[in-house]
Design an enzyme around this catalytic site. Structure first.
Site, mmCIF file in Angstrom:
data_model
loop_
_atom_site.group_PDB
_atom_site.id
_atom_site.type_symbol
_atom_site.label_atom_id
_atom_site.label_comp_id
_atom_site.label_asym_id
_atom_site.label_seq_id
_atom_site.Cartn_x
_atom_site.Cartn_y
_atom_site.Cartn_z
ATOM 1 C CD GLU A 128 -3.077 -1.028 2.093
ATOM 2 O OE1 GLU A 128 -3.098 -0.115 2.924
ATOM 3 O OE2 GLU A 128 -3.991 -1.853 1.983
ATOM 4 C CD GLU A 164 -4.006 -5.890 3.524
ATOM 5 O OE1 GLU A 164 -4.818 -5.062 3.975
ATOM 6 O OE2 GLU A 164 -2.778 -5.728 3.610
HETATM 7 C C1 GCO Z 1 -4.137 -1.891 5.091
HETATM 8 C C2 GCO Z 1 -3.100 -2.622 5.734
HETATM 9 C C3 GCO Z 1 -3.543 -3.466 6.883
HETATM 10 C C4 GCO Z 1 -4.736 -2.935 7.672
HETATM 11 C C5 GCO Z 1 -6.032 -3.369 7.030
HETATM 12 C C6 GCO Z 1 -7.230 -2.781 7.759
HETATM 13 O O1 GCO Z 1 -4.603 -2.383 4.070
HETATM 14 O O2 GCO Z 1 -4.422 -0.800 5.557
HETATM 15 O O3 GCO Z 1 -2.477 -3.470 4.776
HETATM 16 O O4 GCO Z 1 -2.393 -3.478 7.666
HETATM 17 O O5 GCO Z 1 -4.709 -3.428 8.979
HETATM 18 O O6 GCO Z 1 -6.125 -2.888 5.744
HETATM 19 O O7 GCO Z 1 -7.161 -1.386 7.741
#
Ligand code: GCO
Length: 444
Positions: A168, A353
């Site tokens: 990210e 994710e």
């Molecule tokens: C993100 C991160 C994660 C977060 C999840 C929830 O995508 O922000 O990769 O570490 O914990 O997304 O916010």
């Protein structure tokens, strides 16, 4: 509570995984891990709910074998984890052998269970020593990230299934240097634009190190924004285009077309580091796959009275998660289909994710989370619709394996497939974990 699909509904070899990140679960006080900018940012009152940090977290550093047994029991194919730069190089440049030894043990334990290790090299664990020189505002940091990449891949590169360079980059740069929502918590357009480039340079630098080391399954993980205008008036549509530049086109244009979006460079290019154009070939070198993290949509309205980007977010009408994020699986489908059609074409895509926070509780030894079961089901159905439309989806990772340190929200937001009692460290698989087990552990 069961999903409406099983593994048989997905292509042969489609990978189901669970995802975590080092600082969120390991326990940064163990194993001679060094201080990171999260430790210091959390120590500053007001930055993190409860001033929580990741010093203990889920104690994965000591409990990883138990957690891997849980992954195996669920029938998952893969485990997405990250290596903490602050653990591997506490001072940003000198190797901590205990740190590499830990990741060596971890990868062996993953493969011994027949699970595929999916490595993310940077999931925000910047050593304080690098923050001391300006972190992602300083060109030195991406260059030193190449050294950390080399140290990690020389030790575990022979056993990982695939490698992502950065998790990210939008969060690393924009959220953390313009919006102030994460460490180092800056709110400065010049800091943001330098970080927006240097995190891309870090990706390119790491890619070169990985290719030189013979790694052939490389990608990056992006949380692209699916933005929709608050209304159909011209100002809101223009503001949504700017949202799209900041959240999506900045990364996709630079990675896949070798340049940054003209509208954004025209607006704020004066804050870019000198000579950034010379890095674009390194940044846009070919990938083997692209990871997409998706949670919700953004609704955008114009704010002409404000400085650039002249926009504000709008709360939407749909049911929301514990984070206040709308549940909007249609956005995942639209985003994946757009990326496929406009940028990636035949390049394999993965949802690296997807998941939701919920105020989960244990009742009589069980943790029932029907709303999360439906969330996962609806989003995986969106992935199935993409596959049916010819989008080359290679896998899906639920966020997250465990309840964990949710950054500025501390431990109050629970994203896990598995509930963690932070007092006792007792793990309790939730109904959503059981739904995955029923759906994916079926032999083909
Ligand atoms: C993100 C991160 C994660 C977060 C999840 C929830 O995508 O922000 O990769 O570490 O914990 O997304 O916010």
């Amino acid at each position: 509570m069961a999903f409406s699909f099983t593994r048989q509904d997905f292509p042969e070899g489609f990978m189901f995984g669970a995802a975590t990140a080092a600082y969120q679960i390991e326990g940064s006080k163990f194993g001679k891990c060094g201080s990171s900018h999260w430790d210091t940012w959390a120590a500053t009152p007001g930055n993190v709910v409860g001033a929580d940090d990741g010093s203990v977290a889920c104690d994965h550093y000591h409990r990883y074998a138990e957690d891997l047994d849980i992954i195996k029991s669920g029938g998952f194919d893969a485990y997405r984890f990250s290596t903490s730069w602050a653990r591997v190089m506490p001072d940003g440049k000198t190797i901590n052998q205990d740190g590499l030894d830990y990741y060596d043990r971890l990868v062996d334990a993953i493969t011994e269970r027949g699970i595929k290790p999916n490595l993310t090299l940077y999931h925000w664990e910047l050593p304080s020593a690098m923050a001391d020189i300006g972190g992602w505002m300083n060109r030195e940091t991406p260059l030193r990230f190449g050294d950390m990449t080399r140290a990690v891949i020389e030790r575990i590169g022979d056993r990982v299934e695939r490698v992502a360079t950065i998790n990210e980059p939008w969060c690393v740069a924009w959220l953390s240097h313009f919006l102030g929502g994460q460490a180092p918590g800056l709110r400065d357009i010049r800091a943001a634009m330098r970080a927006m480039h240097h995190i891309q340079l870090a990706h390119g630098t790491a890619m070169q190190v990985l290719r030189d080391h013979g790694q052939d399954n490389l990608g990056i993980v992006l949380n692209l924004g699916h933005g929709e205008p608050a209304s159909q008036n011209a100002d809101d549509i223009a503001a949504t285009k700017t949202f799209d530049a900041i959240h999506t086109r900045w990364f996709m244009d630079s990675l896949f077309k070798g340049h940054y979006p003209k509208d954004m460079i025209d607006a704020v290019g004066q804050h870019m580091p000198d000579g950034y154009e010379n890095d674009m070939d390194l940044i846009s070198q070919p990938l083997d796959w692209l990871g997409i993290n998706y949670y919700t949509r953004g609704i955008v309205k114009a704010a002409p009275e404000q400085p650039w980007p002249h926009m504000d977010g709008v709360e939407g009408p749909l049911p929301k998660t514990q984070m206040g994020w709308e549940i909007y699986p249609e956005g995942l489908e639209m985003l994946l289909k757009r990326i496929h059609a406009e940028y990636t074409f035949d390049l394999p895509l993965m949802v690296t994710e997807n998941g939701m926070a919920n105020d989960d509780t244990i009742e009589n030894g069980r943790c029932d989370d029907p709303v999360r079961v439906k969330y996962f089901d609806d989003h995986l159905q969106a992935v199935l619709r993409c596959i049916a439309d010819g989008v080359p989806m290679q896998g899906y990772f639920g966020w997250s394996l465990l309840d964990n340190y949710e950054w500025a929200f501390g431990y109050e937001k629970r994203f896990g497939l598995v509930h963690v009692d932070y007092e006792t460290q007792v793990r309790t698989p939730k109904a959503s974990f059981e739904a995955f087990r029923q759906a994916i552990s079926t032999n083909r």
